[in-house]
Design a protein around this motif. Structure first.
Motif, PDB file in Angstrom:
ATOM      1  N   GLU A 196       0.834  -1.201   0.000  1.00 34.40           N
ATOM      2  CA  GLU A 196       0.000   0.000   0.000  1.00 34.40           C
ATOM      3  C   GLU A 196       0.868   1.252   0.000  1.00 34.40           C
ATOM      4  OE1 GLU A 196      -2.616  -0.239   3.304  1.00 34.40           O
ATOM      5  OE2 GLU A 196      -3.789  -1.874   2.446  1.00 34.40           O
ATOM      6  N   ALA A 197       1.896   1.227   0.807  1.00 31.20           N
ATOM      7  CA  ALA A 197       2.783   2.394   0.854  1.00 31.20           C
ATOM      8  C   ALA A 197       3.425   2.628  -0.501  1.00 31.20           C
ATOM      9  CB  ALA A 197       3.844   2.187   1.923  1.00 31.20           C
ATOM     10  N   GLU A 198       3.834   1.558  -1.132  1.00 38.82           N
ATOM     11  CA  GLU A 198       4.475   1.696  -2.449  1.00 38.82           C
ATOM     12  C   GLU A 198       3.503   2.229  -3.477  1.00 38.82           C
ATOM     13  OE1 GLU A 198       6.424  -1.785  -3.857  1.00 38.82           O
ATOM     14  OE2 GLU A 198       7.660  -1.903  -2.048  1.00 38.82           O
ATOM     15  N   ASP A 199       2.285   1.704  -3.431  1.00 40.36           N
ATOM     16  CA  ASP A 199       1.272   2.182  -4.376  1.00 40.36           C
ATOM     17  C   ASP A 199       1.027   3.663  -4.197  1.00 40.36           C
ATOM     18  OD1 ASP A 199      -0.775  -0.819  -4.539  1.00 40.36           O
ATOM     19  OD2 ASP A 199       0.838  -0.057  -5.813  1.00 40.36           O
ATOM     20  N   TYR A 222       1.608   6.503  -6.925  1.00 39.23           N
ATOM     21  CA  TYR A 222       0.507   7.362  -7.342  1.00 39.23           C
ATOM     22  C   TYR A 222       0.922   8.820  -7.270  1.00 39.23           C
ATOM     23  CZ  TYR A 222      -3.961   9.736  -7.238  1.00 39.23           C
ATOM     24  OH  TYR A 222      -4.978  10.592  -7.498  1.00 39.23           O
ATOM     25  N   ILE A 223       1.555   9.168  -6.160  1.00 43.59           N
ATOM     26  CA  ILE A 223       2.000  10.548  -5.993  1.00 43.59           C
ATOM     27  C   ILE A 223       2.997  10.911  -7.081  1.00 43.59           C
ATOM     28  CG2 ILE A 223       3.312  12.103  -4.498  1.00 43.59           C
ATOM     29  CD1 ILE A 223       2.120  10.556  -2.128  1.00 43.59           C
ATOM     30  N   HIS A 224       3.874   9.971  -7.340  1.00 43.28           N
ATOM     31  CA  HIS A 224       4.921  10.245  -8.334  1.00 43.28           C
ATOM     32  C   HIS A 224       4.327  10.461  -9.704  1.00 43.28           C
ATOM     33  CE1 HIS A 224       8.883   9.926 -10.162  1.00 43.28           C
ATOM     34  NE2 HIS A 224       8.352   9.113 -11.048  1.00 43.28           N
ATOM     35  N   TYR A 225       3.417   9.606 -10.095  1.00 45.18           N
ATOM     36  CA  TYR A 225       2.902   9.704 -11.450  1.00 45.18           C
ATOM     37  C   TYR A 225       1.864  10.789 -11.617  1.00 45.18           C
ATOM     38  CZ  TYR A 225       5.505   5.637 -12.782  1.00 45.18           C
ATOM     39  OH  TYR A 225       6.521   4.774 -13.056  1.00 45.18           O
ATOM     40  N   SER A 226       1.291  11.183 -10.509  1.00 48.29           N
ATOM     41  CA  SER A 226       0.272  12.215 -10.650  1.00 48.29           C
ATOM     42  C   SER A 226       0.888  13.596 -10.724  1.00 48.29           C
ATOM     43  CB  SER A 226      -0.714  12.149  -9.484  1.00 48.29           C
ATOM     44  OG  SER A 226      -0.029  12.521  -8.291  1.00 48.29           O
ATOM     45  N   ARG A 227       2.191  13.677 -10.547  1.00 42.54           N
ATOM     46  CA  ARG A 227       2.858  14.968 -10.691  1.00 42.54           C
ATOM     47  C   ARG A 227       2.847  15.392 -12.142  1.00 42.54           C
ATOM     48  NH1 ARG A 227       7.474  13.957  -6.960  1.00 42.54           N
ATOM     49  NH2 ARG A 227       6.690  14.627  -4.926  1.00 42.54           N
TER      50      ARG A 227
END
Lengths: 542, 133
Positions: free
Chosen positions: B108-111, B115-120
């Protein structure tokens, strides 16, 4: 059936006896079995067993003895059974096998049985079939004498022997607290198997040149030896053994050519075996490549290749010097090697002098070439070293220009400094004059480039300092020598050049000789001296 | 007795209890019964120990034959000091549950990170296996 042969056929002298003793016991038992009662047997055999045990403790193989011991116990404690389930064989057949073994090998050997105290034993899964090879093994004396195969450092061998002695001294086996119950699965890996693994590991130690292949191990044991010797000298005068481990070197299998070149084929036809897989590329240039265009890259490659070859020679010389017998001078072989290397460096085979110098300069243009020359200089004879020094001095501007990227000329300073002190004034002047000549079509003397480079200026200062030393020593001569006048001119010119240079572009020398300023004072007017002082001020502080 | 002083050899470790760490992260504890020149190991009465936080659980596995190249490290266990551990042993079911929970939180932490990374804004890149951002 073949017994594990090893060079160490020296087994403990008691071993065969011990086995025969147990054999006798079994024989006796066989005979007695149907006739006497168990208790009597036990009584008869127990004291013998005890005796045996004490004898056996002197030998180095407790596992074997334990096994033998337990086998006897096993046979004893299965009452009334004519053929105890030892390997699922009857005792008679066991005995027969034994005799065959006796015939085949001098040392019959019991397989190690797990020692359990429970009467119900199943040997089934562990010992599938009464394979005679199981019985056959070497009772090797430890350490295994692989002497004709392995080379151990004498110190290492000594340590092993000492340990062997320690282990053989009769001492009650150290009762580790956790082994209160004897491990029923102990010694699944037999002594034979352990020996085999060790043998394989030792095989990897074989080498023709252990100094080269196993440098750190050799160094470590050398240091250890030295420390022990020192200890012995200081402290207790113990054994001063100087064991000479004479192990014959093995002829290494000839390195076969994995690349086959067939006439007319395009490139390489690679041949591979399981021992040497196919060589991917043939990185070493062959004769066919001379047809190539004299591209700069191939030229550079050739220079690099030359440097590598010379480096290998240099390493050999250094090795020979490092491990030389206690004589301070070179052996003939070493002198030959040095001479050979020097000739290679000087590219003497070139007829054209210019090309020869060019070759040398190319070597010096590479960082590794500079390292090579720096390391070679201490080995060279005086005249050879001076030749190199003069060559370098003569081509100093060129070298300096080529060294801009590496900045590696510094490593040459120390060895060159040493041979500067052997220069004569005449040679010195010869070297310096080249720097002073105005090249055609340029108003700048080569020396200006030199002054801007750290190595250049250091070398120049060192040369000047030496010249001053020579001249001052020689000052007893009344008449002005042509050399002296040339010298004076030289000094004045250099001083002028230094004064001309803006202070910022003057490089900082690696070493500032103390007799330089006085030198300039002698030959040059006050104004110039002041200018010089200002420029060399920061160096003067040191 | 060290047969080859100055070297590392497993011969003296035979028949002793060892802890073996494998490349896949498993921890095995067992008696080292046999070795060979590749350091392939035969472990007897092996137990796979799973550690989660301060708890651990042992799964008895029997006999293991481990290929040498998969061993990260191994060390002898001092049987005296073996029980002297601050860790708490729990049952197999419990430790497996704990492990599952730990894995889940990690995923979950990795996901979330991904998500944060790709949503930038302006962030490109395909999803890499193993959850590497």
């Amino acid at each position: 059936m073949k017994c594990l042969e090893g060079p160490g056929k020296t087994c403990g002298p008691l071993a065969p006896e011990e086995e025969l003793v147990s054999a006798c016991h079994l024989e006796k038992e066989e005979e007695n079995e149907g006739e006497e009662e168990e208790e009597e047997e036990e009584e008869d055999l127990d004291p013998d067993l005890e005796e045996e045990e004490e004898e056996e403790n002197d030998l180095g193989d407790p596992t074997v003895l334990g096994a033998v011991h337990n086998t006897q116990r096993a046979l004893l404690s299965s009452p009334g059974v004519k053929a105890p389930g030892v390997l699922g064989m009857s005792l008679a057949s066991l005995h027969f096998l034994w005799q065959t073994l006796d015939y085949l090998s001098p040392i019959p050997f019991w397989p190690t049985f797990p020692s359990t105290s429970s009467p119900a034993r199943h040997f089934g899964p562990r010992l599938p079939s009464p394979d005679p090879t199981l019985f056959c093994s070497l009772l090797t004396s430890w350490p295994p004498r692989f002497s004709h195969l392995t080379q151990l450092h004498p110190q290492h061998q000594r340590i092993l022997q000492q340990q062997q002695q320690h282990s053989q001294t009769p001492s009650p086996p150290a009762k580790k607290p956790w082994s209160q119950q004897p491990d029923p699965y102990a010694n699944l890996m037999t002594r034979k198997e352990k020996d085999w693994v060790i043998k394989v590991q030792m095989v990897q130690l074989q080498s023709i040149n252990p100094r080269l292949d196993d440098y750190y191990y050799q160094e470590y044991y050398q240091k250890l030896e030295k420390k022990q010797v020192d200890e012995e000298l200081l402290g207790r005068r113990n054994q001063v053994e100087s064991l000479k481990l004479v192990t014959p070197y093995i002829q290494k299998a000839e390195a076969y050519e994995s690349v086959v070149r067939i006439e007319g084929s395009l490139g390489q036809v690679a041949v591979s075996t399981c021992f040497s897989p196919r060589r991917a590329i043939d990185a070493v240039p062959h004769g066919t490549q001379e047809q190539d265009i004299e591209a700069a890259s191939s030229q550079r490659l050739r220079v690099l290749y030359r440097i590598e070859k010379m480096f290998l020679q240099l390493l050999e010389i250094e090795e020979g010097w490092k491990y030389r017998p206690p004589q301070p001078c070179f052996s003939e072989q070493q002198s030959n090697q040095i001479e050979k290397l020097f000739q290679t460096l000087k590219t003497q085979e070139q007829n054209n002098l210019e090309e020869a110098a060019d070759g040398f300069l190319q070597v010096l243009s590479v960082r590794k070439g500079k390292a090579l020359v720096a390391r070679l200089l201490p080995f060279l004879a005086q005249d050879q070293a001076i030749t190199i020094l003069l060559a370098i001095t003569h081509h100093l501007p060129l070298l300096v220009r080529r060294d801009v990227a590496d900045q590696a000329l510094q490593m040459l300073f120390k060895p060159l400094g040493k041979c500067i002190s052997h220069l004569t004034l005449h040679e010195l002047l010869q070297g310096l004059q080249g720097l002073m000549l105005l090249p055609p079509g340029s108003s700048e003397r080569p020396v200006t480039v030199v002054l801007q480079n750290q190595f250049g200026i250091s070398l120049l200062y060192a040369l000047l300092s030496h010249g001053e030393q020579l001249v001052s020593l020689d000052s007893s001569l009344e008449e002005p020598n042509s050399d002296h006048t040339a010298w004076t001119d030289m000094v004045v010119l250099i001083a002028w050049e230094i004064a001309q240079m803006p202070t910022a572009s003057l490089a900082e020398p690696l070493a500032f000789p103390s007799n330089l300023l006085p030198l300039f004072c002698h030959h040059v007017d006050k104004q110039l001296v002041q200018q010089l002082e200002a420029r060399m001020e920061f160096a003067w502080i040191y | 007795m060290n047969y080859m002083p100055g070297t590392a050899s497993l011969i003296e470790d035979i028949d002793k209890k060892h802890l073996v760490l494998l490349r896949d992260g498993r921890t095995l504890i067992g008696f080292l019964r046999s070795i060979d020149q590749f350091a392939n190991l035969v472990l007897h009465q092996t137990v796979e120990r799973i550690h989660v936080g301060k708890k651990y659980g042992d799964i008895p596995r029997g006999i293991f034959v481990v290929r040498g190249e998969n061993v990260v490290l191994l060390g002898e266990i001092d049987l005296e000091k073996e029980s002297d551990t601050p860790l708490q042993q729990v049952s197999i079911e419990e430790i497996l549950e704990e492990q599952r929970v730990e894995q889940q939180t990690k995923l979950e932490a990795e996901d979330r990170k991904r998500y944060i990374h790709y949503s930038r804004d302006g962030c490109r890149g395909s999803r890499k296996p193993g959850g590497a951002p």
